[in-house]
Design a protein around this motif. Structure first.
Motif, PDB file in Angstrom:
ATOM      1  N   LYS A 258       0.829  -1.202   0.000  1.00  0.00           N
ATOM      2  CA  LYS A 258       0.000   0.000   0.000  1.00  0.00           C
ATOM      3  C   LYS A 258       0.869   1.261   0.000  1.00  0.00           C
ATOM      4  O   LYS A 258       0.542   2.254  -0.670  1.00  0.00           O
ATOM      5  N   THR A 259       1.979   1.214   0.739  1.00  0.00           N
ATOM      6  CA  THR A 259       2.873   2.360   0.789  1.00  0.00           C
ATOM      7  C   THR A 259       3.485   2.638  -0.582  1.00  0.00           C
ATOM      8  O   THR A 259       3.528   3.794  -1.037  1.00  0.00           O
ATOM      9  N   LEU A 260       3.958   1.597  -1.259  1.00  0.00           N
ATOM     10  CA  LEU A 260       4.550   1.780  -2.586  1.00  0.00           C
ATOM     11  C   LEU A 260       3.520   2.287  -3.589  1.00  0.00           C
ATOM     12  O   LEU A 260       3.810   3.166  -4.407  1.00  0.00           O
ATOM     13  N   TYR A 266       0.550   9.248  -5.406  1.00  0.00           N
ATOM     14  CA  TYR A 266       0.230  10.320  -4.469  1.00  0.00           C
ATOM     15  C   TYR A 266       0.019  11.691  -5.108  1.00  0.00           C
ATOM     16  O   TYR A 266      -0.885  12.424  -4.682  1.00  0.00           O
ATOM     17  N   PRO A 267       0.818  12.114  -6.089  1.00  0.00           N
ATOM     18  CA  PRO A 267       0.552  13.438  -6.670  1.00  0.00           C
ATOM     19  C   PRO A 267      -0.891  13.610  -7.135  1.00  0.00           C
ATOM     20  O   PRO A 267      -1.480  14.681  -6.948  1.00  0.00           O
ATOM     21  N   LYS A 272      -6.394  15.677  -6.452  1.00  0.00           N
ATOM     22  CA  LYS A 272      -7.838  15.438  -6.349  1.00  0.00           C
ATOM     23  C   LYS A 272      -8.432  16.191  -5.167  1.00  0.00           C
ATOM     24  O   LYS A 272      -9.495  16.823  -5.286  1.00  0.00           O
ATOM     25  N   VAL A 273      -7.762  16.155  -4.017  1.00  0.00           N
ATOM     26  CA  VAL A 273      -8.256  16.861  -2.836  1.00  0.00           C
ATOM     27  C   VAL A 273      -8.285  18.365  -3.090  1.00  0.00           C
ATOM     28  O   VAL A 273      -9.259  19.051  -2.747  1.00  0.00           O
ATOM     29  N   ARG A 274      -7.247  18.902  -3.718  1.00  0.00           N
ATOM     30  CA  ARG A 274      -7.198  20.350  -3.958  1.00  0.00           C
ATOM     31  C   ARG A 274      -8.246  20.781  -4.980  1.00  0.00           C
ATOM     32  O   ARG A 274      -8.774  21.889  -4.901  1.00  0.00           O
ATOM     33  N   GLN A 326       3.458  16.598  -0.511  1.00  0.00           N
ATOM     34  CA  GLN A 326       3.053  17.218   0.739  1.00  0.00           C
ATOM     35  C   GLN A 326       1.905  16.428   1.361  1.00  0.00           C
ATOM     36  O   GLN A 326       0.869  16.222   0.740  1.00  0.00           O
ATOM     37  N   GLY A 327       2.092  15.963   2.577  1.00  0.00           N
ATOM     38  CA  GLY A 327       1.059  15.204   3.275  1.00  0.00           C
ATOM     39  C   GLY A 327       1.110  13.713   3.022  1.00  0.00           C
ATOM     40  O   GLY A 327       0.234  12.983   3.506  1.00  0.00           O
ATOM     41  N   MET A 328       2.114  13.231   2.299  1.00  0.00           N
ATOM     42  CA  MET A 328       2.157  11.793   2.019  1.00  0.00           C
ATOM     43  C   MET A 328       2.368  10.970   3.278  1.00  0.00           C
ATOM     44  O   MET A 328       1.803   9.883   3.428  1.00  0.00           O
ATOM     45  N   GLN A 329       3.180  11.483   4.204  1.00  0.00           N
ATOM     46  CA  GLN A 329       3.393  10.760   5.456  1.00  0.00           C
ATOM     47  C   GLN A 329       2.077  10.571   6.203  1.00  0.00           C
ATOM     48  O   GLN A 329       1.797   9.489   6.734  1.00  0.00           O
TER      49      GLN A 329
END
Length: 371
Positions: A258-260, A266-267, A272-274, A326-329
């Protein structure tokens, strides 16, 4: 007796019952980690200001609590629960539909007496992506509303004074962060839906659909990496092909997979959120030196809503490659904890789903007898 009940439950649980169990389990895991989900969404949605606010998950949770209290950690909770349940169940419905249609088509091409073998992994992943896309189309309006509830209004979340560029203007031209034209809570489910339609048109309820469709590849990546890492680990341990891993090892490999998958996609998750956040139009106006959009008025007489590629290009220009992550962690932390809860509660929710289905069957049977 208890030891014998589990296999029976697994045999009696229908596919729709399994979908119900999955939907309930997803709602449970999302509810437990919901404050992390709110913090994650806000980190993804808000560009870094000149003061370079601390965008760690813990700092964001503390900032939300100080400004909004405990209720700030649960903004958009009901909408998110509706979205989680409906998306999970819609996915299964469409997956069953497209899979059965595909199998039927393959069966028709077989010679008389021929038997269809199991579907290939590639076919299963393709059908899953198609089902995920169809589920997105029907459930994304709730996702847009939930995102706006979680993020809040422009400039009110970072803990700093609201910049003029982040404020909307009302019809008289004065700057405003509120929505005086709505009745009751301006951030209620239906008021936000009305606000979206007024400012973006009906299609605004489907903001973020394109990146959402792209993100249907995320489960395919997760599954592919999981199977590859699993085979390598079993080979390294000297296990025979088709062997099984322990539950703990399965969770660790699943979390890694899931992390990979999150790193790769992630970008688009961030974009999508923005796209769905309220601030997208205000930021776009600043970028192109246009007048600020009016609250509760159509925003796109002379422009169109910003897209995923536009947002990624803007972030690259201002923050570089690091800005895309940004926010991936926070995203990974929330996803791994949620997956762990789902893994631990899976069997329990399957038993509850079976009980609900048996109860419903008894009610329908009693009704037919009294009719």
């Amino acid at each position: 007796m208890a030891a014998q009940s589990k296999p029976v439950a697994q045999q009696q649980l229908t596919p729709f019952g399994a979908a119900l169990a999955g939907a309930l389990g997803a709602c449970f895991s999302t509810a437990v980690v919901y404050p992390l989900d709110v913090a994650k969404t806000r980190i993804q949605a808000l560009p870094r200001g000149k003061n370079r606010d601390n965008l760690s998950m813990f700092a964001t949770l503390i900032r939300i609590y100080r400004k909004e209290g405990l209720s700030g950690w649960y903004r958009g909770f009901i909408a998110t629960m509706i979205n989680t349940f409906s998306q999970q169940y819609a996915y299964f419905f469409f997956y069953s539909f497209v899979r059965n249609a595909y199998i039927k088509r393959l069966t028709q091409k077989l010679p008389p007496g021929g038997k269809l073998g199991p579907l290939s992994t590639a076919a299963e992943l393709l059908l899953g992506a198609l089902a995920g896309g169809l589920a997105q189309i029907f459930t994304i309006p709730v996702s847009v509303i939930a995102t706006r509830q979680q993020v809040g209004r422009p400039g009110s979340l970072s803990g700093t004074p609201t910049p003029a560029s982040s404020k909307f203007t009302d019809s008289s031209g004065s700057s405003s962060e509120s929505t005086p034209n709505t009745k009751g809570d301006p951030d209620s489910f239906f008021n936000i839906a009305q606000e979206i339609v007024e400012e973006e048109g009906v299609t605004g309820l489907w903001l973020g659909l394109k990146p959402g469709l792209v993100l249907t590849v995320n489960p395919a990546i997760t599954y592919g990496v999981f199977e590859r890492v699993k085979s390598v680990m079993l080979l390294a341990r000297g296990a025979a092909e088709g062997g099984k891993m322990s539950p703990g090892m399965s969770f660790l490999v699943g979390a890694l997979s899931k992390t990979l998958a999150t790193v790769v996609t992630y970008p688009y998750i961030m974009a999508k959120v923005r796209i769905q956040a309220r601030s997208a139009d205000a930021e776009d106006a600043v970028e192109h030196e246009l007048p600020q959009p009016h609250a509760h008025a159509y925003h796109h007489d002379h422009s169109k809503h910003v897209g995923a590629l536009d947002i990624l290009a803007r972030v690259w220009k201002k923050e570089g490659f690091v800005g895309w992550y940004q926010g991936m962690q926070a995203q990974i932390t929330k996803a791994v904890i949620s997956q762990a809860l789902l893994f631990m509660s899976k069997e329990q929710f399957e038993q509850w789903a079976l009980g609900l289905m048996m109860m419903y069957a008894k009610m329908m049977s009693a009704r037919s007898l009294t009719a």
